[in-house]
Design a protein around this motif. Structure first.
Motif, PDB file in Angstrom:
ATOM      1  N   ASP A 112       0.793  -1.076   0.065  1.00  0.00           N
ATOM      2  CA  ASP A 112       0.217   0.588  -0.017  1.00  0.00           C
ATOM      3  C   ASP A 112       1.158   1.230   0.349  1.00  0.00           C
ATOM      4  O   ASP A 112       0.624   2.510  -0.723  1.00  0.00           O
ATOM      5  CB  ASP A 112      -0.793   0.015   1.069  1.00  0.00           C
ATOM      6  N   ASP A 113       2.022   1.242   0.732  1.00  0.00           N
ATOM      7  CA  ASP A 113       2.842   2.298   0.775  1.00  0.00           C
ATOM      8  C   ASP A 113       3.707   2.716  -0.268  1.00  0.00           C
ATOM      9  O   ASP A 113       3.309   3.660  -0.007  1.00  0.00           O
ATOM     10  CB  ASP A 113       3.989   2.351   2.160  1.00  0.00           C
ATOM     11  N   LYS A 115       2.918   1.457  -3.187  1.00  0.00           N
ATOM     12  CA  LYS A 115       2.105   1.223  -4.071  1.00  0.00           C
ATOM     13  C   LYS A 115       1.533   2.993  -4.497  1.00  0.00           C
ATOM     14  O   LYS A 115       1.628   4.279  -5.543  1.00  0.00           O
ATOM     15  CB  LYS A 115       1.006   1.146  -4.488  1.00  0.00           C
ATOM     16  N   GLN A 116       1.497   3.895  -3.100  1.00  0.00           N
ATOM     17  CA  GLN A 116       1.353   5.185  -2.955  1.00  0.00           C
ATOM     18  C   GLN A 116       2.703   6.277  -3.164  1.00  0.00           C
ATOM     19  O   GLN A 116       2.097   7.371  -3.736  1.00  0.00           O
ATOM     20  CB  GLN A 116       0.396   5.491  -1.817  1.00  0.00           C
ATOM     21  N   GLU A 117       3.831   5.353  -3.040  1.00  0.00           N
ATOM     22  CA  GLU A 117       4.565   6.364  -3.479  1.00  0.00           C
ATOM     23  C   GLU A 117       4.873   7.017  -4.875  1.00  0.00           C
ATOM     24  O   GLU A 117       5.589   7.713  -5.478  1.00  0.00           O
ATOM     25  CB  GLU A 117       5.493   6.065  -2.923  1.00  0.00           C
ATOM     26  N   LYS A 119       2.397   6.240  -7.147  1.00  0.00           N
ATOM     27  CA  LYS A 119       1.293   6.970  -7.452  1.00  0.00           C
ATOM     28  C   LYS A 119       1.830   8.314  -7.507  1.00  0.00           C
ATOM     29  O   LYS A 119       1.412   9.937  -8.114  1.00  0.00           O
ATOM     30  CB  LYS A 119      -0.343   7.044  -6.696  1.00  0.00           C
ATOM     31  N   THR A 120       1.932   8.498  -6.346  1.00  0.00           N
ATOM     32  CA  THR A 120       2.952  10.195  -5.964  1.00  0.00           C
ATOM     33  C   THR A 120       3.190  10.996  -7.085  1.00  0.00           C
ATOM     34  O   THR A 120       3.644  12.030  -7.246  1.00  0.00           O
ATOM     35  CB  THR A 120       2.773  10.840  -4.754  1.00  0.00           C
TER      36      THR A 120
END
Length: 245
Positions: A112-113, A115-117, A119-120
């Motif tokens: 999750d972390d 993937k968010q990194e 995407k950002t």
């Protein structure tokens, strides 16, 4: 590459079996590439990103398994960050895109972390070109455009056109703060930017390659240059101290 496409398993099933066989204790794994974008072709491979804290360093490996050509992109839980940074500095976000768009194959609570990194970074876009970089790129694009216009040698023109297409695509994408790519990703990046422009761009170069008509290529490259000041030759200098452009 000789692969038995008729006997291979569905992509997701094959990818999960590969992870279970080769990385049973990994922290996480993602299936990416054309098979998850629904752009699969008979020559598509399985792009799999693996995160395993036990790995001493990142590595890439290709092999065949379960009827599929497989490309592994293997990282520990720190080493992948250098690749994210490098890809973004080149404005070619290969790993960020794979991580952000990929389908989770296995996760021990880390993805999750990560993937968010990714995407950002994708959402932020590449670093904006400064004025001096735009001038430099204008000059080289102008130079290749002039070579294209001036050549009467068809064979030379074919190769000049290839260089011109890459430089022009890079210029229009970067001056609009968009990601770039290479090979098939040139077209995909143009489509993401503007589907109508991508069609006109492709049509212009296709016209040249099929009929030797340069007019549409010249027109579209000049249109690309215009918002940044148009063609640039006179006044350019490089390596001349404080007077550099």
């Amino acid at each position: 590459m000789k692969v038995d496409h008729l006997q291979r398993l569905p992509a997701m099933e094959a990818a999960k079996k590969i992870i279970k066989k080769f990385f049973p204790d990994c922290n996480g794994a993602i299936l990416a590439g054309s098979v998850v974008r629904r752009q699969e072709s008979p020559t598509s491979d399985l792009d799999i990103v693996v995160f395993d804290q036990k790995l001493p360093a990142s590595y890439r490996e290709s092999f065949e398994e379960l009827g599929w050509p497989v490309e592994l992109f293997c990282h520990n839980l720190e080493s992948y960050q250098a690749f994210l940074k490098s890809d973004c500095e080149r404005a070619r976000p290969c790993l960020p895109r794979m991580i952000a768009e990929g389908i989770v194959l296995k996760d021990k609570g880390i993805l999750d972390d990560i993937k968010q990194e990714a995407k950002t970074l994708l959402h932020a876009g590449p670093e904006k070109w400064d004025v001096s970089t735009i001038k430099l790129k204008r000059y080289f694009l102008t130079d290749v455009l002039d070579d294209f216009i001036g050549t009467t040698n068809r064979s030379e023109g074919v190769f000049i056109a290839g260089t011109l297409a890459e430089l022009a695509a890079e210029f229009v994408l970067r001056t609009n703060n968009r990601w770039i790519g290479s090979s098939k990703w040139i077209h995909r990046s143009l489509v993401e930017f503007d589907v109508d422009f991508a069609g006109a761009f492709t049509e212009a170069f296709d016209l040249f390659y099929t009929t030797n008509d340069k007019s549409k290529v010249i027109h579209i490259v000049e249109e690309i240059l215009e918002p940044q000041g148009g063609r640039f030759f006179a006044g350019f200098s490089l390596g001349k101290g404080s007077s550099d452009n």
